[in-house]
Design an enzyme around this catalytic site. Structure first.
Site, PDB file in Angstrom:
ATOM      1  N   GLY C 131      13.104  -0.435  -4.095  1.00  0.00           N
ATOM      2  CA  GLY C 131      13.885  -0.896  -2.946  1.00  0.00           C
ATOM      3  C   GLY C 131      14.807   0.196  -2.429  1.00  0.00           C
ATOM      4  CD  GLU C 248       8.515   7.846  -3.165  1.00  0.00           C
ATOM      5  OE1 GLU C 248       9.753   7.901  -3.235  1.00  0.00           O
ATOM      6  OE2 GLU C 248       7.894   7.177  -2.323  1.00  0.00           O
TER       7      GLU C 248
END
Lengths: 432, 381, 432, 381
Positions: C131, C248
């Protein structure tokens, strides 16, 4: 219409009679006529041709007859251009006076100034150079430091300029000088003309990577210039400078113009033919990837030529060069750079010679050598006359209306006395 | 597989860098050019390099070399690429010594290699016959006689031609231009009757020349390797040459890039360093990324060369290196000039030397398009 | 060394016995195992394979055994990877828990937090989502507005997130929330974990141009989360967020990694073969320009793979992902985009189908359809996980040390409560 | 030569723009797609266009057309390209009507053209037989019988195939695939025995289909033009089609660019509009310049088409247009998505429709590489 056809017939007849045969052949670079006090006419016909054309004002066909120009309107000047093209007549005179200074003087100078300078430009009697860039200033033109201080009826000028094209061969200079040292930087500049033979003027050629020295450093040491040589209003020189830069861009964008045609001297006449020649190809270029790249280049060249024509047609409705001049300048320069990179690929090691060491040029022909030099020269196209980056900034801000970063995140204008026009984020990256 | 330098290699790199900076900066090339030096390279600088062992870098110890391998030679070439110092390193050490070592018999190696390692002789590979790299296009004829061969034909763009003592001439003894079979290699003394050398003044101010051979007689012992079967050794040599040249180009790429980034930090326009302009930052970041890829290719190729028999895929690696470095050297030199602005256009400033070298290096032993084509064939499409 | 060889032999034998035959075949996209409470095992062997690997901790070979990991060092884990590759074994589990959250928890969480969460990641029992981005914030991650307000031992969370991958299928979320509303924007953020089944959490899938809906909008309406779920220090969440972003990026750069190999499903397996197939070519691709472009793409792909390997070798000396992760992320994404543009050219109109309307796929094969969808999907590569532009800014500033425009021309930091790190000029242009 | 619009053209452009914006925005295409509309186009919208005279735009008045010429049709196509409204404009008006007008005899024209101008019939050109544009690759066979011809073969990617009343089938009556001679054109009723149409669901949601013809019998009158000599009219029709398609693409290019620039001014990141970032500004300025070139090419090509007999260089202009527009539509749609960021990736947002349309339009009638190759041949290299 009838009038135009009559004019065409007359012009054709006159050219037939007056344009010497040798002036109808492709022009070697060293036969270009720049005029001036020390004008060189390598071919005596060039002199004759210049004089005949100047007598009619046709070195500058659309300029007013009052100042020695041809006085033709657009339509008639187009006919003249077409008729000259028909017989492949050379331009009788090439000069910064014609392409840059003249249009600005006509627009902004006094009647007396016009009377003094324009006729000499038209006749090629005075050769002009441009004193804009300064060492350390580069693209930040307005950051100039050359000073003009009033002393009686004269200005005393001190400072130096750089990248002054042909300063060592010019008779007069049009020059940006600082006349107000307190004002914001754009508001303290004036535009002034003076004789390069004045006491205190000296020049030093700059040798370029191409081996040529078209540019100079130019030094002013207590040069005395009459106040009457100021063009336009005092401290309003930046307005004139910008106008003149537009003309310069229009001229430089012409580099790309002939890309689609075969009328340039040298081996790069036709990239495709060159590539085929050096590979012994007859029907089709045997390197399919180079062939694709040349095709892409030529398509872009043709589209560029059409865009120049369209821009001219659109400009007819308005006056003077328009917003597309930045687009054309950049695209023309990039095309010229692409052209020469492709020329190097087309001719392989034969396009990589510097000088011939043989008497018969059996190692490198003059055309091959010219390609290498012109390739190197072309790298300057996107630096001079407003860098590639500055032009992109201009398109983004003025044409597309994109916002100015500096206005968003705070402004250095105060610090530097800049107006919104030269805020840091708007500007370039490399120097002229 | 190691793609990082070991300690020895790091030391060699550092010492080569120091040497080139101090003894062989760009000023050496500039002086040679401006003085129209008859040799086109500095014998003193070359002698110092020989003393450092560079001439024998990749020559086996049996022939008085130092057996540092191609990784070592590659590091040295990379550093010479940073200062553009002209030497016989490419012509003699990278190309000719390699070819002699690959194709020669024991006598020929003993005769020729020690002289190269000692810096006593300059040997030039006479290959090209057209302005576009095309190693199978060999028309120079060698005809067998009772006692040897007679050579007739021309060679173009031979590196170090006018200062060479010996040539290795690629000739055709059979078949037609375009075929591998029928290519033979000959050593030819530069002083032989019928050999004429025309020096070329190239844009990068490095040595090259055209050669013509008219009824040049050579003895049977001049044949390097087997008659008609020279292609295999030649082809491998060219791949090694391409990789070594890519290493040199990598040095130039990095030098120009570093100088440009430095200039971006120093040069002020409109009150800020030009390196603060985002458009230039992005272009610099893109170049940086491409250079990282270039480094990996060159490291890998040099590593593989030194694995000898086990080496993987040398032809493809050579073509990848030469294609990519040609492309990126062009990009970086063009951007380097543009970002330096007017000063980059002046001869006084060094950047133009790299611009010029980039294009000659690109054409030497095949440009980007040549090698992408070759790579595609090697990969089966 | 001896030890490694013994380990190799053991591993090989174990894999031989325990890796089901169907787990040694290329994996269709719908058989990827993501784990979680509602895990789907389209192939029952996948479940078996996951359980066996998880028992040994080999779903995460280098994680500590204490938390269920394999406890292997680099060298041993490499042997395991090689042995798995040897038999083309599928990865038993793919998850954001493994690739993103886990490494950060291991580095920064408390022992209790690790004990609670890591084993469930290793065994694929809990599926995580991220999130981060919020509507309107885009690349300006730190501009987030989701609030967490302390109420006793709980935080009450209100706000929304966007671009939450697979939020509708995830069990837990790791989430950035604002916990200090006065501090500069980077200094008021905390990193918190909570169950997606909590009352007040809802999700809404976003349909993409590719027709897929991997992303969601996620809404939090008075969601109650225990204070103990906070990871790291209060208001220091930005440090964790940045660390996680590096992981990431490393993961996303993997998109380009397989470009040089032929181990991807679908028609783009080999661009060259595809192009030849659709042209009926046998020996050589008959379109020489496409052939050149594919060669260039594959050379760049091979160079990229080597650079990833080199970067990993260089990173061995240091710890964790290094500065090159921005380079690799960008290059990998651009390669993937290039790959699919070339695939469209390779297969012409057959790669431009959206759905098959026939029962036997005689109009478009599933592979052809996948190319079009993946081509569209690839456009997001340079937007998600830090845009292309943000990565270039990072390279320019952090790697090349180029100066920050904002610092030069004034700073908005004050206005926005930004630190130097997110000054406007450093940042991007497009949103994540 | 005029490269600026005259007053009539400016008025037509404005009315077409208004119509498309109000009656045929992107939402129309979206609705057709989402509702899986059986026709793939809106009959109502098409009927309104017919009433505006668009269907008869380039059809001579003798056949109930309005003789506005291709400049007029091009302007209309450009506007439909801005909103991507699917209609039979390309298949029927641009391609089929043109081919019938060029190849047909008086009876055929009188029979077919008025119906098109009135919007009564949809006619589709059945040309391609492979996934890559290749108009000389014609293998579909037409064999002469006593009373006519029998056709056998397949056609791929036929625009508007499943809604067409008639096909113009490009067939081979002689010679081999690859040759111009031997190509013949036939009108085939869509309802004929042996004709099967498979609708395709393309990525751009526009109509296309595959056709198979098994022993389809057509009378002698179905032959359009002379037997074996269909190539000349076909080739000119394809060039006209390419120019018209380029006009449509130019509309899309401008629309995407304008929307992107607008977004750059509105969208704020880090407290400033993203359009203030110099790197994006430069990319936008480069696109703007390219688009200016695209406009000039399309204007020139349309202008030349209407000069009829005197037309200069139509094949080269067609290839220039299609090559350049394919290239720039790709650039602008890719940049458009990237600059819009995440929102550009959502289906809810229109930009994806243009991205998809760009690639299908690129492949239709030859992509950039096809046309650069053709241009090079036309220019003699």
């Amino acid at each position: 219409m009838h009038d135009l056809e009559a004019f065409r017939a007359e012009t054709r007849a006159w050219l037939e009679d007056n344009c010497p045969a040798s002036m109808r052949t492709p022009m070697p670079e060293d036969e270009v006529v720049w005029g001036g006090r020390n004008a060189v006419f390598r071919n005596p016909d060039s002199k004759l041709w210049l004089e005949r054309m100047a007598d009619k004002g046709w070195t500058t066909p659309t300029w007013p007859q009052e100042y020695g120009g041809g006085g033709l309107d657009k339509a008639h000047s187009l006919v003249l251009a077409e008729e000259m093209q028909r017989i492949a007549a050379r331009p009788p005179l090439v000069s910064f006076g014609i392409s840059m200074l003249g249009p600005v003087l006509l627009e902004m100078a006094t009647h007396e100034q016009k009377l003094e300078h324009i006729p000499k430009i038209v006749r090629g009697e005075i050769r002009w150079c441009q004193g804009y860039s300064e060492p350390g200033a580069g693209s930040d033109l307005a950051g100039l430091g050359t000073k003009a201080i009033l002393q009686g009826d004269d200005y005393i000028i001190n400072g130096s300029k750089i990248w002054t094209s042909y300063a060592d061969q010019a008779d007069w200079i049009f020059c940006l000088v600082r006349t107000d040292f307190e004002a914001p930087k754009h508001s303290g500049i004036s535009f002034i003309l003076f004789d390069m033979a004045s006491s205190g003027v000296s020049t030093k050629p700059i040798k370029l990577i191409s081996g040529n020295s078209v540019f100079c450093e130019t030094f002013f040491d207590d040069v005395r210039v009459p106040v009457s040589n100021l063009v336009g209003r005092l401290n309003d020189g930046w307005t004139i400078a910008k106008r003149l830069l537009q003309h310069e861009r229009t001229m430089i964008s012409g580099f790309g113009l002939s890309s689609g045609r075969n009328n340039r001297g040298g081996l790069a006449d036709s990239l495709a033919e060159t590539a085929m020649l050096y590979r012994g190809d007859v029907v089709e270029l045997s390197d399919p990837v180079l062939r694709d790249q040349i095709a892409q280049f030529r398509i872009d060249s043709e589209a560029f030529t059409l865009t120049s024509q369209r821009s001219a047609q659109e400009a007819k409705q308005s006056k003077g060069p328009n917003a597309t001049s930045s687009v054309l300048k950049n695209y023309g320069c990039e095309l010229n750079k692409r052209r020469y990179e492709l020329a190097l690929q087309a001719a392989g090691t034969q396009a990589l010679g510097w000088e011939s060491l043989t008497e018969d040029d059996s190692d490198f022909s003059q055309q091959e050598l010219a390609v290498a030099r012109q390739w190197l020269r072309s790298k300057g196209n996107s630096i001079e006359g407003g860098t590639y980056e500055v032009q992109l900034n201009v398109i983004a801000k003025r044409v597309l209306g994109l916002p100015d970063m500096t206005a968003m995140v705070g402004n250095t204008a105060g610090k530097q006395g800049a107006t919104g026009q030269n805020s840091a984020a708007e500007k370039t990256a490399t120097e002229s | 597989m190691s793609l990082v330098l070991n300690e020895d290699q790091t030391m060699l790199q550092q010492s080569a860098r120091d040497f080139c900076r101090e003894q062989a900066p760009v000023a050496v090339l500039r002086h040679l050019r401006d003085s129209k030096h008859p040799d086109g390279y500095s014998a003193e600088v070359w002698q110092s390099m020989v003393e450092l062992g560079w001439a024998g870098m990749a020559i086996p110890e049996a022939y008085e070399g130092f057996g540092f391998g191609y990784s070592g030679l590659g590091l040295v070439l990379e550093e010479t690429g940073r200062t553009l110092v002209p030497t016989p390193l490419v012509s003699t050490v990278l190309l000719s010594a390699t070819l002699i070592n690959l194709a020669g018999n024991e006598e020929q190696k003993l005769e020729l290699l020690p002289g190269i390692a000692r810096g006593d002789s300059v040997v030039a590979l006479a290959l090209e016959e057209t302005a576009i790299h095309n190693p199978l296009h060999i028309e120079l004829k060698a005809v067998k006689t009772g006692s040897g061969y007679i050579l007739n034909g021309n060679k173009d763009f031979v590196l170090d031609a006018h200062v060479a003592d010996q040539f290795i001439v690629v000739a055709r003894t059979e078949g037609e231009s375009g075929h591998q079979h029928g290519i033979s290699l000959f050593t030819v003394d530069a002083a032989s009757q019928g050999v004429e050398v025309q020096r070329l003044n190239m844009v990068d101010s490095r040595n090259a020349g055209n050669i013509s051979l008219v009824d040049v007689e050579v003895p049977e012992e001049a044949l390097l390797g087997q008659e008609n079967k020279g292609w295999a050794a030649l082809s491998r040599t060219l791949d090694i040459g391409r990789i070594g040249l890519a290493a040199e180009m990598l040095g130039g790429v990095q030098e120009v890039f570093e100088r440009t980034v430095e200039y971006m930090k120093q040069r002020t326009q409109f009150g800020v360093p030009i390196g603060a302009f985002q458009a230039l930052q992005h272009r610099a970041a893109i170049m940086y990324s491409e250079i990282e890829l270039c480094k990996s290719l060159v490291l890998k190729a040099l590593y593989e060369l030194d694995r000898g028999e086990e080496a993987e895929d040398i032809p493809a690696l050579a073509s990848m290196c030469k294609a990519k470095l040609s492309e990126i050297y062009m990009l970086v030199t063009n951007e380097g000039v543009q970002m330096h602005g007017g000063i980059g256009m002046t001869d006084e400033f060094d950047i133009g030397f790299f611009l010029k070298r980039a294009r000659v290096a690109q054409q030497t032993l095949g440009d980007a398009a040549f090698h992408r084509d070759r790579y595609a064939s090697l990969r089966g499409f």
